[in-house]
Scaffold this motif. Sequence first.
Motif, PDB file in Angstrom:
ATOM      1  N   PHE A 177       0.753  -1.172   0.004  1.00  0.00           N
ATOM      2  CA  PHE A 177      -0.006  -0.044  -0.108  1.00  0.00           C
ATOM      3  C   PHE A 177       0.914   1.242  -0.035  1.00  0.00           C
ATOM      4  CE2 PHE A 177      -2.294  -3.603   1.809  1.00  0.00           C
ATOM      5  CZ  PHE A 177      -3.510  -3.412   1.438  1.00  0.00           C
ATOM      6  N   VAL A 178       0.777   2.220  -0.984  1.00  0.00           N
ATOM      7  CA  VAL A 178       1.823   3.219  -1.212  1.00  0.00           C
ATOM      8  C   VAL A 178       1.128   4.422  -1.222  1.00  0.00           C
ATOM      9  CG1 VAL A 178       3.532   4.102  -2.650  1.00  0.00           C
ATOM     10  CG2 VAL A 178       3.170   1.346  -2.609  1.00  0.00           C
ATOM     11  N   VAL A 179       1.454   5.508  -0.358  1.00  0.00           N
ATOM     12  CA  VAL A 179       0.984   6.765  -0.412  1.00  0.00           C
ATOM     13  C   VAL A 179       1.993   7.574  -0.701  1.00  0.00           C
ATOM     14  CG1 VAL A 179      -0.281   8.681   1.071  1.00  0.00           C
ATOM     15  CG2 VAL A 179      -0.739   6.203   1.424  1.00  0.00           C
ATOM     16  N   VAL A 180       1.714   8.779  -1.787  1.00  0.00           N
ATOM     17  CA  VAL A 180       2.524   9.668  -2.250  1.00  0.00           C
ATOM     18  C   VAL A 180       2.466  10.699  -1.078  1.00  0.00           C
ATOM     19  CG1 VAL A 180       3.253  11.247  -4.006  1.00  0.00           C
ATOM     20  CG2 VAL A 180       2.411   8.914  -4.608  1.00  0.00           C
ATOM     21  N   GLN A 181       3.712  10.984  -0.567  1.00  0.00           N
ATOM     22  CA  GLN A 181       3.697  11.770   0.421  1.00  0.00           C
ATOM     23  C   GLN A 181       4.021  13.387   0.032  1.00  0.00           C
ATOM     24  OE1 GLN A 181       6.276  10.511   3.734  1.00  0.00           O
ATOM     25  NE2 GLN A 181       6.196  12.599   4.874  1.00  0.00           N
ATOM     26  N   SER A 182       4.660  13.598  -0.654  1.00  0.00           N
ATOM     27  CA  SER A 182       5.291  14.694  -1.534  1.00  0.00           C
ATOM     28  C   SER A 182       5.833  14.431  -3.099  1.00  0.00           C
ATOM     29  CB  SER A 182       6.345  15.434  -0.826  1.00  0.00           C
ATOM     30  OG  SER A 182       7.537  14.775  -0.556  1.00  0.00           O
ATOM     31  N   GLY A 183       5.736  15.480  -3.677  1.00  0.00           N
ATOM     32  CA  GLY A 183       5.954  15.234  -5.327  1.00  0.00           C
ATOM     33  C   GLY A 183       5.029  14.273  -6.050  1.00  0.00           C
ATOM     34  N   VAL A 226       4.776  10.713  -8.759  1.00  0.00           N
ATOM     35  CA  VAL A 226       5.807   9.322  -9.443  1.00  0.00           C
ATOM     36  C   VAL A 226       5.066   8.936 -10.401  1.00  0.00           C
ATOM     37  CG1 VAL A 226       7.010   8.821  -7.438  1.00  0.00           C
ATOM     38  CG2 VAL A 226       4.698   7.789  -7.602  1.00  0.00           C
ATOM     39  N   VAL A 227       5.497   8.388 -11.455  1.00  0.00           N
ATOM     40  CA  VAL A 227       4.739   7.576 -12.753  1.00  0.00           C
ATOM     41  C   VAL A 227       4.955   6.226 -12.293  1.00  0.00           C
ATOM     42  CG1 VAL A 227       4.902   7.214 -15.031  1.00  0.00           C
ATOM     43  CG2 VAL A 227       5.261   9.433 -14.252  1.00  0.00           C
ATOM     44  N   ARG A 228       3.952   5.545 -12.163  1.00  0.00           N
ATOM     45  CA  ARG A 228       4.055   4.024 -11.933  1.00  0.00           C
ATOM     46  C   ARG A 228       3.567   3.410 -13.353  1.00  0.00           C
ATOM     47  NH1 ARG A 228      -0.046  -0.010  -9.798  1.00  0.00           N
ATOM     48  NH2 ARG A 228       1.348  -1.574  -9.051  1.00  0.00           N
ATOM     49  N   GLN A 229       4.585   2.718 -13.670  1.00  0.00           N
ATOM     50  CA  GLN A 229       4.333   1.660 -14.811  1.00  0.00           C
ATOM     51  C   GLN A 229       4.388   0.330 -14.392  1.00  0.00           C
ATOM     52  OE1 GLN A 229       7.277   2.529 -18.137  1.00  0.00           O
ATOM     53  NE2 GLN A 229       6.349   1.163 -19.495  1.00  0.00           N
ATOM     54  N   THR A 274       0.107   8.384 -13.337  1.00  0.00           N
ATOM     55  CA  THR A 274       0.914   9.464 -12.667  1.00  0.00           C
ATOM     56  C   THR A 274       0.183   9.632 -11.279  1.00  0.00           C
ATOM     57  OG1 THR A 274       1.875  10.578 -14.546  1.00  0.00           O
ATOM     58  CG2 THR A 274       1.922  11.885 -12.346  1.00  0.00           C
ATOM     59  N   TYR A 275       0.936   9.680  -9.924  1.00  0.00           N
ATOM     60  CA  TYR A 275       0.080   9.663  -8.771  1.00  0.00           C
ATOM     61  C   TYR A 275       0.782  10.923  -8.116  1.00  0.00           C
ATOM     62  CZ  TYR A 275      -1.613   5.093  -9.419  1.00  0.00           C
ATOM     63  OH  TYR A 275      -2.225   4.008 -10.107  1.00  0.00           O
ATOM     64  N   SER A 276       0.078  12.021  -7.580  1.00  0.00           N
ATOM     65  CA  SER A 276       0.458  13.026  -6.792  1.00  0.00           C
ATOM     66  C   SER A 276       0.311  13.039  -5.350  1.00  0.00           C
ATOM     67  CB  SER A 276      -0.124  14.327  -7.460  1.00  0.00           C
ATOM     68  OG  SER A 276       0.020  14.513  -8.860  1.00  0.00           O
ATOM     69  N   ALA A 277       0.941  13.952  -4.727  1.00  0.00           N
ATOM     70  CA  ALA A 277       0.983  13.814  -3.112  1.00  0.00           C
ATOM     71  C   ALA A 277      -0.756  13.660  -2.780  1.00  0.00           C
ATOM     72  CB  ALA A 277       1.607  15.105  -2.742  1.00  0.00           C
ATOM     73  N   GLY A 278      -0.876  12.751  -1.857  1.00  0.00           N
ATOM     74  CA  GLY A 278      -2.200  12.644  -1.345  1.00  0.00           C
ATOM     75  C   GLY A 278      -2.982  11.565  -1.992  1.00  0.00           C
ATOM     76  N   GLU A 279      -2.137  10.991  -3.061  1.00  0.00           N
ATOM     77  CA  GLU A 279      -2.859   9.856  -3.689  1.00  0.00           C
ATOM     78  C   GLU A 279      -2.252   8.475  -3.549  1.00  0.00           C
ATOM     79  OE1 GLU A 279      -4.609  11.488  -7.805  1.00  0.00           O
ATOM     80  OE2 GLU A 279      -2.519  11.268  -7.826  1.00  0.00           O
ATOM     81  N   ALA A 280      -2.726   7.410  -3.578  1.00  0.00           N
ATOM     82  CA  ALA A 280      -2.245   6.087  -3.117  1.00  0.00           C
ATOM     83  C   ALA A 280      -2.345   4.921  -4.300  1.00  0.00           C
ATOM     84  CB  ALA A 280      -3.154   5.714  -1.894  1.00  0.00           C
ATOM     85  N   PHE A 281      -1.790   4.073  -4.240  1.00  0.00           N
ATOM     86  CA  PHE A 281      -1.851   2.800  -5.286  1.00  0.00           C
ATOM     87  C   PHE A 281      -1.351   1.603  -4.400  1.00  0.00           C
ATOM     88  CE2 PHE A 281       1.992   4.914  -6.127  1.00  0.00           C
ATOM     89  CZ  PHE A 281       3.258   3.752  -6.161  1.00  0.00           C
ATOM     90  N   ASN A 332      10.480   9.020 -10.643  1.00  0.00           N
ATOM     91  CA  ASN A 332      10.097  10.576 -10.440  1.00  0.00           C
ATOM     92  C   ASN A 332      10.320  11.403 -11.632  1.00  0.00           C
ATOM     93  OD1 ASN A 332       9.968  13.104  -9.555  1.00  0.00           O
ATOM     94  ND2 ASN A 332      11.529  13.047  -8.117  1.00  0.00           N
ATOM     95  N   PRO A 333       9.171  11.796 -12.155  1.00  0.00           N
ATOM     96  CA  PRO A 333       9.404  12.430 -13.567  1.00  0.00           C
ATOM     97  C   PRO A 333       9.878  13.920 -13.408  1.00  0.00           C
ATOM     98  CG  PRO A 333       7.137  12.646 -12.712  1.00  0.00           C
ATOM     99  CD  PRO A 333       7.922  11.934 -11.807  1.00  0.00           C
ATOM    100  N   SER A 334      10.121  14.282 -11.995  1.00  0.00           N
ATOM    101  CA  SER A 334      10.714  15.709 -11.878  1.00  0.00           C
ATOM    102  C   SER A 334      12.199  15.822 -12.118  1.00  0.00           C
ATOM    103  CB  SER A 334      10.275  16.428 -10.488  1.00  0.00           C
ATOM    104  OG  SER A 334      10.987  17.427 -10.282  1.00  0.00           O
TER     105      SER A 334
END
Length: 155
Positions: free
Chosen positions: A87-93, A95-98, A105-112, A125-127
């Motif tokens: 269970f993964v939560v984007v805390q900041s920034g 990410v692209v999950r392939q 793409t998942y941003s801060a506050g989203e989970a997968f 990290n696309p940045s």
Amino acid sequence: MRAIIKRVVPFIAVGAVAVGLAAYAFATPPSGQHPTVPTIGTLADATHINTDRLKFQTKEAADVATFSVTYDANGFSGWHTHPGMLFVVVQSGSVVRQVGCESHTYSAGEAFIESDEQPPGQVSNPSSTTPAVLTVTQIVPHGSPRRIEADPPTC
């Protein structure tokens, strides 16, 4: 017959090791990925919880690990799979999950969720300037490896 088996088995063993090493050689190692040391606990018994429209079940002991992962700018995890589930939560920034040939793409506050029922995947990290931080809870059968290297898909 025994003499033939004694001569053939070593070649089969060497071939199996060579195939394993070749598969590892094609896997892509992580770059710019910095996980923290995980805190790991064990659910010693089978667990079955069905409440509030959520269900969680283990059939035997399971290891639970929590940790964070920071991805440097343009960092990535490399292609891999995981036994069990994450269970993964984007805390900041962001990410692209392939997974296989599809990406999201998942941003801060989203989970997968990642699981071993999915094809191999990678997180990047696309940045080119900002790190991305993920918080992870991983549940695997007790004693299982937590990550398995994999080859990238042919899309």
